[in-house]
Design a protein around this motif. Structure first.
Motif, PDB file in Angstrom:
ATOM      1  N   TYR A  35       0.844  -1.183   0.000  1.00 25.61           N
ATOM      2  CA  TYR A  35       0.000   0.000   0.000  1.00 25.61           C
ATOM      3  C   TYR A  35       0.884   1.240   0.000  1.00 25.61           C
ATOM      4  O   TYR A  35       1.989   1.229   0.550  1.00 25.61           O
ATOM      5  CB  TYR A  35      -0.874   0.070   1.259  1.00 25.61           C
ATOM      6  N   GLN A  37       0.733   5.259   1.263  1.00 24.64           N
ATOM      7  CA  GLN A  37       0.002   6.277   2.008  1.00 24.64           C
ATOM      8  C   GLN A  37       0.641   7.633   1.735  1.00 24.64           C
ATOM      9  O   GLN A  37       1.802   7.863   2.080  1.00 24.64           O
ATOM     10  CB  GLN A  37       0.005   5.986   3.513  1.00 24.64           C
ATOM     11  N   LYS A  41      -2.469  11.203   4.093  1.00 28.29           N
ATOM     12  CA  LYS A  41      -2.830   9.978   4.816  1.00 28.29           C
ATOM     13  C   LYS A  41      -3.731   9.039   4.010  1.00 28.29           C
ATOM     14  O   LYS A  41      -4.242   8.065   4.573  1.00 28.29           O
ATOM     15  CB  LYS A  41      -3.518  10.294   6.161  1.00 28.29           C
ATOM     16  N   PHE A  42      -3.937   9.342   2.734  1.00 24.28           N
ATOM     17  CA  PHE A  42      -4.777   8.471   1.930  1.00 24.28           C
ATOM     18  C   PHE A  42      -4.037   7.171   1.625  1.00 24.28           C
ATOM     19  O   PHE A  42      -2.907   7.181   1.124  1.00 24.28           O
ATOM     20  CB  PHE A  42      -5.175   9.174   0.634  1.00 24.28           C
ATOM     21  N   LEU A  43      -4.690   6.050   1.932  1.00 25.02           N
ATOM     22  CA  LEU A  43      -4.072   4.735   1.802  1.00 25.02           C
ATOM     23  C   LEU A  43      -4.661   4.022   0.588  1.00 25.02           C
ATOM     24  O   LEU A  43      -5.874   3.833   0.493  1.00 25.02           O
ATOM     25  CB  LEU A  43      -4.373   3.930   3.065  1.00 25.02           C
ATOM     26  N   ILE A  45      -4.126   0.695  -2.276  1.00 24.32           N
ATOM     27  CA  ILE A  45      -3.402  -0.526  -2.611  1.00 24.32           C
ATOM     28  C   ILE A  45      -2.632  -0.350  -3.916  1.00 24.32           C
ATOM     29  O   ILE A  45      -3.082   0.339  -4.835  1.00 24.32           O
ATOM     30  CB  ILE A  45      -4.346  -1.738  -2.708  1.00 24.32           C
ATOM     31  N   GLU A  58      -2.661  -2.447  -9.337  1.00 24.48           N
ATOM     32  CA  GLU A  58      -3.344  -1.181  -9.564  1.00 24.48           C
ATOM     33  C   GLU A  58      -2.562  -0.327 -10.555  1.00 24.48           C
ATOM     34  O   GLU A  58      -1.470  -0.684 -10.963  1.00 24.48           O
ATOM     35  CB  GLU A  58      -3.507  -0.436  -8.243  1.00 24.48           C
ATOM     36  N   VAL A  88       4.646   7.006   2.607  1.00 24.82           N
ATOM     37  CA  VAL A  88       4.890   5.866   3.476  1.00 24.82           C
ATOM     38  C   VAL A  88       4.336   4.633   2.770  1.00 24.82           C
ATOM     39  O   VAL A  88       3.181   4.632   2.327  1.00 24.82           O
ATOM     40  CB  VAL A  88       4.229   6.025   4.858  1.00 24.82           C
ATOM     41  N   PHE A  90       3.361   0.688   2.980  1.00 23.67           N
ATOM     42  CA  PHE A  90       3.028  -0.368   3.931  1.00 23.67           C
ATOM     43  C   PHE A  90       2.926  -1.710   3.218  1.00 23.67           C
ATOM     44  O   PHE A  90       2.278  -1.830   2.185  1.00 23.67           O
ATOM     45  CB  PHE A  90       1.682  -0.089   4.611  1.00 23.67           C
ATOM     46  N   PHE A 105      -0.575  -5.423   9.112  1.00 25.11           N
ATOM     47  CA  PHE A 105       0.297  -4.455   8.464  1.00 25.11           C
ATOM     48  C   PHE A 105       1.681  -4.422   9.094  1.00 25.11           C
ATOM     49  O   PHE A 105       1.848  -4.615  10.297  1.00 25.11           O
ATOM     50  CB  PHE A 105      -0.316  -3.055   8.554  1.00 25.11           C
ATOM     51  N   GLY A 108       5.587   0.104   8.179  1.00 25.15           N
ATOM     52  CA  GLY A 108       5.690   1.154   7.170  1.00 25.15           C
ATOM     53  C   GLY A 108       7.131   1.561   6.904  1.00 25.15           C
ATOM     54  O   GLY A 108       8.001   1.443   7.775  1.00 25.15           O
ATOM     55  N   THR A 109       7.364   2.013   5.686  1.00 24.37           N
ATOM     56  CA  THR A 109       8.660   2.570   5.283  1.00 24.37           C
ATOM     57  C   THR A 109       8.422   3.980   4.770  1.00 24.37           C
ATOM     58  O   THR A 109       7.688   4.163   3.797  1.00 24.37           O
ATOM     59  CB  THR A 109       9.310   1.720   4.173  1.00 24.37           C
ATOM     60  N   ARG A 110       9.002   4.942   5.449  1.00 24.35           N
ATOM     61  CA  ARG A 110       8.844   6.333   4.992  1.00 24.35           C
ATOM     62  C   ARG A 110       9.931   6.628   3.963  1.00 24.35           C
ATOM     63  O   ARG A 110      11.112   6.659   4.289  1.00 24.35           O
ATOM     64  CB  ARG A 110       8.932   7.321   6.154  1.00 24.35           C
TER      65      ARG A 110
ATOM     66  N   ARG B  43       2.315   4.883  13.523  1.00 23.98           N
ATOM     67  CA  ARG B  43       2.102   4.493  12.113  1.00 23.98           C
ATOM     68  C   ARG B  43       1.546   3.083  11.930  1.00 23.98           C
ATOM     69  O   ARG B  43       1.113   2.736  10.850  1.00 23.98           O
ATOM     70  CB  ARG B  43       3.426   4.588  11.321  1.00 23.98           C
ATOM     71  N   GLN B  44       1.598   2.252  12.960  1.00 28.70           N
ATOM     72  CA  GLN B  44       1.165   0.858  12.809  1.00 28.70           C
ATOM     73  C   GLN B  44      -0.340   0.797  12.589  1.00 28.70           C
ATOM     74  O   GLN B  44      -1.112   1.301  13.391  1.00 28.70           O
ATOM     75  CB  GLN B  44       1.538   0.081  14.075  1.00 28.70           C
ATOM     76  N   MET B  45      -0.763   0.154  11.539  1.00 33.45           N
ATOM     77  CA  MET B  45      -2.195  -0.025  11.246  1.00 33.45           C
ATOM     78  C   MET B  45      -2.713  -1.236  12.015  1.00 33.45           C
ATOM     79  O   MET B  45      -2.129  -2.322  11.930  1.00 33.45           O
ATOM     80  CB  MET B  45      -2.409  -0.271   9.759  1.00 33.45           C
ATOM     81  N   PHE B  91      -9.502   4.640   9.949  1.00 33.90           N
ATOM     82  CA  PHE B  91      -9.862   4.418   8.560  1.00 33.90           C
ATOM     83  C   PHE B  91     -10.985   3.401   8.461  1.00 33.90           C
ATOM     84  O   PHE B  91     -10.904   2.314   9.032  1.00 33.90           O
ATOM     85  CB  PHE B  91      -8.663   3.895   7.764  1.00 33.90           C
ATOM     86  N   PHE B 105     -10.115   1.928   1.116  1.00 28.02           N
ATOM     87  CA  PHE B 105     -10.099   2.715   2.334  1.00 28.02           C
ATOM     88  C   PHE B 105     -10.735   4.082   2.124  1.00 28.02           C
ATOM     89  O   PHE B 105     -10.643   4.671   1.042  1.00 28.02           O
ATOM     90  CB  PHE B 105      -8.661   2.935   2.812  1.00 28.02           C
ATOM     91  N   LYS B 107     -10.736   8.175   3.517  1.00 25.22           N
ATOM     92  CA  LYS B 107      -9.601   9.081   3.677  1.00 25.22           C
ATOM     93  C   LYS B 107      -9.195   9.283   5.126  1.00 25.22           C
ATOM     94  O   LYS B 107      -8.200   9.958   5.397  1.00 25.22           O
ATOM     95  CB  LYS B 107      -9.918  10.421   3.027  1.00 25.22           C
TER      96      LYS B 107
END
Lengths: 114, 115
Positions: A35, A37, A41-43, A45, A58, A88, A90, A105, A108-110, B43-45, B91, B105, B107
């Protein structure tokens, strides 16, 4: 005993470089995901693999290429990095079908592209 | 295509009070799954709660419960007895096997719990 791990957690690089992000899950799940982000903050896929086979791809630039060497790993390689790739990323996994089951999840990697 | 809408970008609540986060979705499918995920500052979902559309009973998980209104295509999350640790992005997400086979998802809603 981390369930879904990603390396690195932070990645700062110059435009035009090629970089990889690695993901590993030790949950025995069949399905893995990437994913993105964005800064708002919009996540969304990007890719999904089930038993090493691509099932969701996608609309992402060809510069992004996922690789699944085995069921437990799904790496993301990005060529010719652009400023807009800063986000970021995920990795996630789930047992079987996406969405029917809980997705787990990674941290994450920024990625920051300068 | 399925869409998920969270109309509240930000919300705040006092500790120990109750807050409700809104989510609506659009689909022509009859069988689907709905989720609320939490993303704290770390940051962890993390999955908060899950609801199958064919189940009429609203899902509950301790202080978290949902109000699932299938006809209205609404799936709100109620957090009771809010705690400081509930401060996070929340989310709403949708999945349908007959659809695009992916988790879609919203926003997100940024929730701040104030002491």
């Amino acid at each position: 005993d981390t369930a879904v791990s990603q390396t690195p957690k932070y990645l700062v690089t110059q435009m035009g470089n090629d970089k990889s992000i690695k993901c590993e899950q030790n949950l025995g799940h069949d399905t893995m995901y990437w994913y993105k982000q964005d800064s708002k903050k919009f996540l969304k896929i990007m890719f999904s693999y089930n038993n090493k086979e691509l099932i969701i791809n996608e609309t992402v630039p060809n510069r992004f290429s996922p690789k699944s060497p085995d069921k437990a790993h799904l790496n993301l390689h990005i060529n010719s990095l652009e400023l807009g790739d800063s986000a970021v990323y995920f990795c996630a996994s789930s047992p079987g079908l996406a969405g029917v089951n809980e997705q787990f999840f990674g941290p994450g990697t920024r990625l920051t592209v300068l | 295509a399925q869409t998920v809408t969270q109309s509240q970008p930000e919300m705040s609540v006092q500790e120990a009070e109750t807050v409700t986060l809104s989510c609506t979705y659009d689909t022509s499918e009859s069988n689907y799954y709905l989720f609320w995920y939490k993303q704290p500052p770390s940051r962890q979902m993390i999955l908060v709660i899950r609801q199958e559309a064919y189940k009429q009973q609203n899902a509950t998980e301790n202080r978290f419960s949902v109000n699932f209104q299938k006809a209205a295509k609404s799936f709100s999350l109620k957090i009771s007895d809010s705690q400081l640790g509930d401060t996070a992005m929340y989310f709403c997400a949708f999945y349908s096997q007959g659809g695009s086979e992916k988790l879609v998802f919203g926003k997100g809603t940024k929730l701040t719990v104030n002491p």
